[in-house]
Design a protein around this motif. Structure first.
Motif, PDB file in Angstrom:
ATOM      1  N   LEU A  98       5.898  -7.084  -7.385  1.00 16.34           N
ATOM      2  CA  LEU A  98       6.402  -6.040  -6.461  1.00 16.34           C
ATOM      3  C   LEU A  98       5.874  -6.095  -4.928  1.00 16.34           C
ATOM      4  O   LEU A  98       5.555  -6.905  -4.431  1.00 16.34           O
ATOM      5  CB  LEU A  98       5.021  -4.599  -6.643  1.00 16.34           C
ATOM      6  N   ILE A  99       7.213  -6.153  -4.742  1.00 17.74           N
ATOM      7  CA  ILE A  99       7.626  -6.939  -3.001  1.00 17.74           C
ATOM      8  C   ILE A  99       8.053  -5.804  -2.404  1.00 17.74           C
ATOM      9  O   ILE A  99       8.515  -4.879  -2.324  1.00 17.74           O
ATOM     10  CB  ILE A  99       9.037  -7.813  -2.839  1.00 17.74           C
ATOM     11  N   ASP A 100       7.480  -5.658  -1.076  1.00 25.36           N
ATOM     12  CA  ASP A 100       7.250  -4.959   0.091  1.00 25.36           C
ATOM     13  C   ASP A 100       7.391  -5.487   0.790  1.00 25.36           C
ATOM     14  O   ASP A 100       7.098  -7.120   1.801  1.00 25.36           O
ATOM     15  CB  ASP A 100       5.306  -4.259  -0.556  1.00 25.36           C
ATOM     16  N   LEU A 101       8.305  -5.398   1.534  1.00 28.52           N
ATOM     17  CA  LEU A 101       8.560  -5.770   2.916  1.00 28.52           C
ATOM     18  C   LEU A 101       7.825  -5.537   3.973  1.00 28.52           C
ATOM     19  O   LEU A 101       7.675  -4.081   4.665  1.00 28.52           O
ATOM     20  CB  LEU A 101      10.280  -5.687   3.510  1.00 28.52           C
ATOM     21  N   ASN A 102       7.215  -6.350   5.074  1.00 29.90           N
ATOM     22  CA  ASN A 102       6.255  -5.675   5.933  1.00 29.90           C
ATOM     23  C   ASN A 102       7.593  -5.969   7.410  1.00 29.90           C
ATOM     24  O   ASN A 102       8.024  -5.663   7.920  1.00 29.90           O
ATOM     25  CB  ASN A 102       5.829  -7.385   6.323  1.00 29.90           C
ATOM     26  N   ASN A 103       6.416  -5.101   8.093  1.00 30.04           N
ATOM     27  CA  ASN A 103       7.268  -4.451   9.493  1.00 30.04           C
ATOM     28  C   ASN A 103       8.379  -3.689   9.415  1.00 30.04           C
ATOM     29  O   ASN A 103       8.971  -3.469  10.145  1.00 30.04           O
ATOM     30  CB  ASN A 103       7.283  -5.853  10.403  1.00 30.04           C
ATOM     31  N   ALA A 178       7.280 -11.130   3.205  1.00 28.10           N
ATOM     32  CA  ALA A 178       7.673  -9.650   2.505  1.00 28.10           C
ATOM     33  C   ALA A 178       5.560  -9.864   1.642  1.00 28.10           C
ATOM     34  O   ALA A 178       4.906 -11.540   1.998  1.00 28.10           O
ATOM     35  CB  ALA A 178       7.756 -10.227   1.470  1.00 28.10           C
ATOM     36  N   SER A 179       5.643  -9.204   1.380  1.00 28.27           N
ATOM     37  CA  SER A 179       3.701  -9.121   0.766  1.00 28.27           C
ATOM     38  C   SER A 179       3.970  -8.892  -0.862  1.00 28.27           C
ATOM     39  O   SER A 179       4.749  -8.046  -0.872  1.00 28.27           O
ATOM     40  CB  SER A 179       3.198  -7.899   1.083  1.00 28.27           C
ATOM     41  N   GLN A 197       0.162  -1.545 -11.682  1.00 31.58           N
ATOM     42  CA  GLN A 197      -0.378  -1.455 -11.064  1.00 31.58           C
ATOM     43  C   GLN A 197      -1.612  -2.475 -10.504  1.00 31.58           C
ATOM     44  O   GLN A 197      -2.006  -2.582  -9.204  1.00 31.58           O
ATOM     45  CB  GLN A 197      -1.623  -0.257 -11.559  1.00 31.58           C
ATOM     46  N   GLN A 198      -1.482  -3.180 -11.380  1.00 34.58           N
ATOM     47  CA  GLN A 198      -2.050  -4.820 -10.763  1.00 34.58           C
ATOM     48  C   GLN A 198      -1.193  -5.112 -10.192  1.00 34.58           C
ATOM     49  O   GLN A 198      -1.930  -5.828  -9.273  1.00 34.58           O
ATOM     50  CB  GLN A 198      -2.516  -5.757 -12.780  1.00 34.58           C
ATOM     51  N   ALA A 199       0.023  -5.478 -10.308  1.00 32.79           N
ATOM     52  CA  ALA A 199       0.832  -6.097  -9.178  1.00 32.79           C
ATOM     53  C   ALA A 199       0.965  -5.145  -7.670  1.00 32.79           C
ATOM     54  O   ALA A 199       0.953  -5.625  -6.981  1.00 32.79           O
ATOM     55  CB  ALA A 199       2.469  -5.935  -9.830  1.00 32.79           C
ATOM     56  N   ASP A 200       0.760  -4.179  -7.166  1.00 29.57           N
ATOM     57  CA  ASP A 200       0.463  -2.954  -6.856  1.00 29.57           C
ATOM     58  C   ASP A 200      -0.981  -3.340  -6.027  1.00 29.57           C
ATOM     59  O   ASP A 200      -0.664  -3.630  -4.498  1.00 29.57           O
ATOM     60  CB  ASP A 200       0.275  -1.522  -6.973  1.00 29.57           C
ATOM     61  N   MET A 201      -2.171  -3.530  -6.337  1.00 25.73           N
ATOM     62  CA  MET A 201      -2.895  -3.871  -6.492  1.00 25.73           C
ATOM     63  C   MET A 201      -3.663  -5.465  -5.180  1.00 25.73           C
ATOM     64  O   MET A 201      -4.029  -5.795  -4.022  1.00 25.73           O
ATOM     65  CB  MET A 201      -4.272  -3.844  -7.059  1.00 25.73           C
ATOM     66  N   MET A 206      -2.483  -8.818  -0.829  1.00 25.79           N
ATOM     67  CA  MET A 206      -1.878  -9.746   0.582  1.00 25.79           C
ATOM     68  C   MET A 206      -1.391  -9.363   1.844  1.00 25.79           C
ATOM     69  O   MET A 206      -1.341  -9.560   3.158  1.00 25.79           O
ATOM     70  CB  MET A 206      -0.602 -10.687  -0.191  1.00 25.79           C
ATOM     71  N   LYS A 207      -1.118  -7.661   1.106  1.00 21.86           N
ATOM     72  CA  LYS A 207      -0.573  -7.239   3.045  1.00 21.86           C
ATOM     73  C   LYS A 207      -1.271  -6.743   4.040  1.00 21.86           C
ATOM     74  O   LYS A 207      -1.299  -7.056   5.454  1.00 21.86           O
ATOM     75  CB  LYS A 207       0.575  -5.457   2.547  1.00 21.86           C
ATOM     76  N   SER A 208      -2.690  -7.334   3.154  1.00 24.98           N
ATOM     77  CA  SER A 208      -3.655  -6.845   4.529  1.00 24.98           C
ATOM     78  C   SER A 208      -4.268  -8.137   5.267  1.00 24.98           C
ATOM     79  O   SER A 208      -4.759  -8.149   7.255  1.00 24.98           O
ATOM     80  CB  SER A 208      -5.152  -6.026   3.585  1.00 24.98           C
ATOM     81  N   HIS A 209      -3.386  -9.088   5.212  1.00 28.43           N
ATOM     82  CA  HIS A 209      -4.280 -10.108   5.351  1.00 28.43           C
ATOM     83  C   HIS A 209      -2.529 -10.490   6.813  1.00 28.43           C
ATOM     84  O   HIS A 209      -2.582 -11.536   7.034  1.00 28.43           O
ATOM     85  CB  HIS A 209      -3.981 -11.532   4.733  1.00 28.43           C
ATOM     86  N   PHE A 210      -1.362  -9.499   6.582  1.00 28.70           N
ATOM     87  CA  PHE A 210      -0.395  -9.587   7.475  1.00 28.70           C
ATOM     88  C   PHE A 210      -0.417  -9.429   8.289  1.00 28.70           C
ATOM     89  O   PHE A 210      -0.755  -8.486   8.338  1.00 28.70           O
ATOM     90  CB  PHE A 210       0.440  -9.209   6.487  1.00 28.70           C
ATOM     91  N   SER A 211      -0.040  -9.707   9.923  1.00 28.08           N
ATOM     92  CA  SER A 211      -0.602  -9.430  10.844  1.00 28.08           C
ATOM     93  C   SER A 211       0.828  -8.303  11.231  1.00 28.08           C
ATOM     94  O   SER A 211       1.689  -8.146  11.728  1.00 28.08           O
ATOM     95  CB  SER A 211      -0.722 -10.072  11.761  1.00 28.08           C
TER      96      SER A 211
END
Length: 221
Positions: A98-103, A178-179, A197-201, A206-211
């Motif tokens: 699961l890939i989420d683009l930061n910002n 990307a997170s 769900q596991q991938a989402d968690m 990982m996203k929580s560590h991205f500034s």
């Protein structure tokens, strides 16, 4: 790639119909064979081919995200089940990424939806470029993608994260990144819902560590 089942089925029906037509009229009924038999056959085949192609096009676009030309989420579970069945038979492992683009929202707001759309297409192209033949890439929604990858290696997770973020950096998207959350079948679940769900968690961890304080910069795409 667009399928061809509609055309094969339609043309096959016409061929079968014409075989039956030939035997009924010219063998059973004993009617004189006329050359226009072939003319009618060509017309029937042409109409069948065109109709079958329209079916194939409709099916293709029903399964695709029109912006990125990746699969849409309507077909993801069906595709997942096919890939899992193959992996079970071959005793292989499969990854749900699961890939989420930061910002992305900030870039979209700052530079407009056209830039956001171009960025989504660009990232989708990066994913497709790095995908193997049997991989499946899905636009999960918004700025999120799902990448289904059969037959993974033991060191897959770190390699994937490193490779994708390197690609984004090399292509001069400085405020993006990307997170990425990854879940492995069958180690972390055996059905799609559990694995996503596991991938989402993992992705949100990982996203929580991205500034999120980085200033959005216009991507060079």
């Amino acid at each position: 790639m667009m399928g061809y089942k509609g055309r094969v089925f339609a043309v096959g029906v016409v061929i079968m119909f014409n075989i039956l037509r030939y035997y009924y009229y010219h063998q059973y009924m004993g009617l004189k064979f006329e050359p226009n038999f072939f003319i009618l056959t060509v017309i029937f085949l042409t109409v069948a081919f065109i109709g079958g192609k329209q079916y194939d096009l409709a099916k293709f676009y029903a399964e695709r995200d029109p912006l990125t030309n990746t699969y849409n989420r309507r077909v993801v579970e069906k595709v997942f089940n096919k890939k899992v069945s193959s992996c079970k038979n071959k005793k292989q492992k499969l990854a749900i990424v699961l890939i989420d683009l930061n910002n992305f929202k900030e870039i979209n707001d700052e530079f407009g939806h056209k830039t956001g759309d171009e960025l989504l297409r660009f990232v989708a192209d990066i994913l497709k470029k790095n995908a193997k033949k049997n991989d499946v890439i899905v636009r999960w929604g918004g700025d999120e993608f799902v990448h289904i990858i059969p037959n993974i290696k033991p060191d897959f997770k770190l390699d994937y994260i490193h490779t994708l973020n390197n690609e984004l950096t090399l292509n001069e998207i400085p405020s993006m990144g990307a997170s990425i959350g990854i879940a492995i079948f069958p180690d972390e679940g055996e059905d799609f819902e559990t694995l996503i769900q596991q991938a989402d968690m993992a992705m949100y961890e990982m996203k929580s560590h991205f500034s999120h304080d980085r200033v959005p910069v216009a991507p060079k795409i």
